[in-house]
Write a protein that holds these residues in place. Structure first.
Motif, mmCIF file in Angstrom:
data_model
loop_
_atom_site.group_PDB
_atom_site.id
_atom_site.type_symbol
_atom_site.label_atom_id
_atom_site.label_comp_id
_atom_site.label_asym_id
_atom_site.label_seq_id
_atom_site.Cartn_x
_atom_site.Cartn_y
_atom_site.Cartn_z
ATOM 1 N N GLN A 1 4.309 -0.515 -5.953
ATOM 2 C CA GLN A 1 4.662 0.485 -6.972
ATOM 3 C C GLN A 1 3.907 0.267 -8.271
ATOM 4 O O GLN A 1 3.617 1.206 -9.009
ATOM 5 C CB GLN A 1 6.176 0.436 -7.247
ATOM 6 C CG GLN A 1 7.013 0.980 -6.087
ATOM 7 C CD GLN A 1 8.499 0.796 -6.313
ATOM 8 O OE1 GLN A 1 8.899 0.241 -7.327
ATOM 9 N NE2 GLN A 1 9.314 1.246 -5.355
ATOM 10 N N ASN B 1 10.390 -8.012 1.435
ATOM 11 C CA ASN B 1 10.083 -6.583 1.371
ATOM 12 C C ASN B 1 10.296 -6.005 -0.023
ATOM 13 O O ASN B 1 9.555 -5.117 -0.451
ATOM 14 C CB ASN B 1 10.912 -5.834 2.412
ATOM 15 C CG ASN B 1 10.358 -5.996 3.815
ATOM 16 O OD1 ASN B 1 9.458 -5.268 4.223
ATOM 17 N ND2 ASN B 1 10.865 -6.978 4.535
ATOM 18 N N ASP B 2 11.301 -6.492 -0.751
ATOM 19 C CA ASP B 2 11.489 -6.049 -2.132
ATOM 20 C C ASP B 2 10.279 -6.429 -2.980
ATOM 21 O O ASP B 2 9.817 -5.650 -3.827
ATOM 22 C CB ASP B 2 12.752 -6.674 -2.730
ATOM 23 C CG ASP B 2 14.023 -6.018 -2.204
ATOM 24 O OD1 ASP B 2 13.902 -4.983 -1.506
ATOM 25 O OD2 ASP B 2 15.117 -6.546 -2.473
ATOM 26 N N ASN C 1 7.221 -4.153 -1.996
ATOM 27 C CA ASN C 1 7.408 -2.788 -2.502
ATOM 28 C C ASN C 1 7.218 -2.721 -4.003
ATOM 29 O O ASN C 1 6.660 -1.752 -4.541
ATOM 30 C CB ASN C 1 8.809 -2.293 -2.129
ATOM 31 C CG ASN C 1 8.947 -2.036 -0.638
ATOM 32 O OD1 ASN C 1 7.973 -1.781 0.046
ATOM 33 N ND2 ASN C 1 10.183 -2.120 -0.134
ATOM 34 N N SER C 2 7.677 -3.767 -4.702
ATOM 35 C CA SER C 2 7.513 -3.809 -6.151
ATOM 36 C C SER C 2 6.052 -3.893 -6.530
ATOM 37 O O SER C 2 5.579 -3.211 -7.456
ATOM 38 C CB SER C 2 8.284 -5.010 -6.712
ATOM 39 O OG SER C 2 8.099 -5.102 -8.110
#
Length: 408
Positions: A402, A394-395, A398-399
């Motif tokens: 963005q 998930n990190d 999300n990165s």
């Protein structure tokens, strides 16, 4: 073939006294009154109720002694499940009404009655409990409910009885009390509000003892079988504990819950023995059961209590839950030490051959004997893997989001 015989659930109060006269004179029925003792009446009280029934004109009266059966069929499982409705109420009246209805229906069948009657109003849970059990056990018997059907006021009942020669002083007690093996409910003007507490004088068991007392409860396979080294039957143990602990005014509380018919209700209660037994039994289980046994017992115990309250005793799943609860008690044996104090009690500890704290594997927070620090490091690393994977994926997503045009 229909006859004119009716079995009436009779308590001796205004409502059931009205029912005797109404069923006899207005319905031309042969009234056979019955009261079910589930641990709430002394021999003297039962005799007084019998005398009142015959004075009113019943054809017969019987006291059905069902305390032991009530324990075996329902109370035992409420203990196994540590059942407290809304984390508060030990289902004193809920469970009692279910079993009383069962006993009354079976008795009505036994004597060949065509009718069975009760004095419940249309505003509470008991009407549902009685009706539902009667329909299931004796569907061929017609149910009569004079108070509910006629929407009678108290004054109208008094005037009717006076017209039939019953001139008793029916001055209503300030508080309605319902006593049984598993506790006593208390209703009054305060319980009809959302804020007023019951006063001291409302409770049937006043504070008498103030000197702390140490007691020991002995459990065998989850059942209370002894008190202070005296071996007793479960019912005897409950009654003896109640006689000791009620003098400390232990077990008082207020239950707020949802009725079967959908409205909120508030009732006070005192249940010294039930409160101590459930807390003590639960403490013993914490020492003798695995964490997953405790987890699933809590879920099923809550369901069992809810179904008892909601008149679902005959739902087949209840027998399945009872089987699980019974099986879970194989190692729930030992002594529980309790201190009694005014208005409260403290569970001090337990002694059991099945105590899992005595495994010898380790002393919590002190020293381990069966593994090394490196074992724990490896175990912790593997234990964290699912959370590490979730966070990593998930990190990353999300990165990427963005940095994409989506956020331009």
């Amino acid at each position: 073939m229909m006859n004119n015989k009716v079995v009436l659930a009779f308590s001796g109060g205004l409502d059931t006294s009205y029912c005797v006269k109404y069923l006899k004179h207005d319905k031309n029925l042969e009234v056979h009154s019955a009261i079910v003792n589930t641990g709430g009446f002394s021999p003297e009280e039962l005799q007084e109720i019998e005398t009142k029934a015959f004075n009113l004109g019943v054809s017969s009266h019987i006291a059905l002694e069902e305390t032991d059966n009530y324990y075996q069929k329902i109370i035992k499982y409420l203990i196994f499940g540590n059942v407290l409705k809304n984390n508060t109420y030990p289902l004193s009246v809920s469970a009692e009404r279910i079993y009383q209805a069962i006993a009354l229906a079976e008795y009505a069948k036994e004597v060949g009655a065509s009718y069975i009657a009760h004095g419940s109003t249309g505003a509470g849970n008991d009407q549902v409990r009685f009706d539902l059990v009667f329909q299931l056990i004796a569907p061929e018997i017609e149910i009569i409910t004079p108070i509910r059907d006629q929407h009678l006021s108290r004054q109208a009942e008094i005037e009717y009885l006076a017209k039939h020669g019953v001139n008793i002083d029916w001055k209503k007690a300030q508080y309605s009390i319902n006593k049984g093996l598993w506790g006593t409910s208390i209703g009054g003007a305060e319980t009809l509000t959302s804020h007023s507490p019951l006063p001291e004088e409302a409770y049937p068991s006043p504070l008498i003892e103030i000197t702390p007392k140490q007691i020991a409860l002995t459990f065998e396979n989850g059942e209370l079988v002894g008190l202070n080294d005296e071996i007793l039957s479960p019912v005897e143990a409950i009654q003896k504990l109640e006689s000791i602990a009620s003098k400390y005014a232990i077990g008082r509380d207020m239950h707020i819950g949802d009725t079967i018919i959908g409205i909120k209700g508030r009732v006070g209660f005192e249940a010294a023995a039930a409160s101590i037994i459930i807390k003590s039994h639960h403490t013993l289980e914490k020492h003798t059961l695995s964490k997953w046994q405790q987890h699933w017992k809590q879920q099923l115990g809550d369901w069992y209590g809810m179904f008892i309250h909601e008149s679902q005793y005959f739902e087949p799943v209840m027998r399945n839950i009872e089987g699980f609860l019974q099986d879970s008690q194989k190692t729930v044996s030992g002594k529980v030490f309790v201190e009694l104090l005014p208005y409260r009690f403290i569970v001090q500890g337990i002694d059991s051959p099945y105590d899992l704290m005595k495994s010898g594997f380790a002393d919590y927070g002190e020293i381990n004997k069966q593994w090394t620090g490196d074992d724990v490091k490896g175990f912790t690393k593997i234990l964290a893997n699912p959370m590490k994977i979730f966070k990593h994926v998930n990190d990353k997503v999300n990165s990427e989001l963005q940095n994409s045009d989506t956020y331009d």
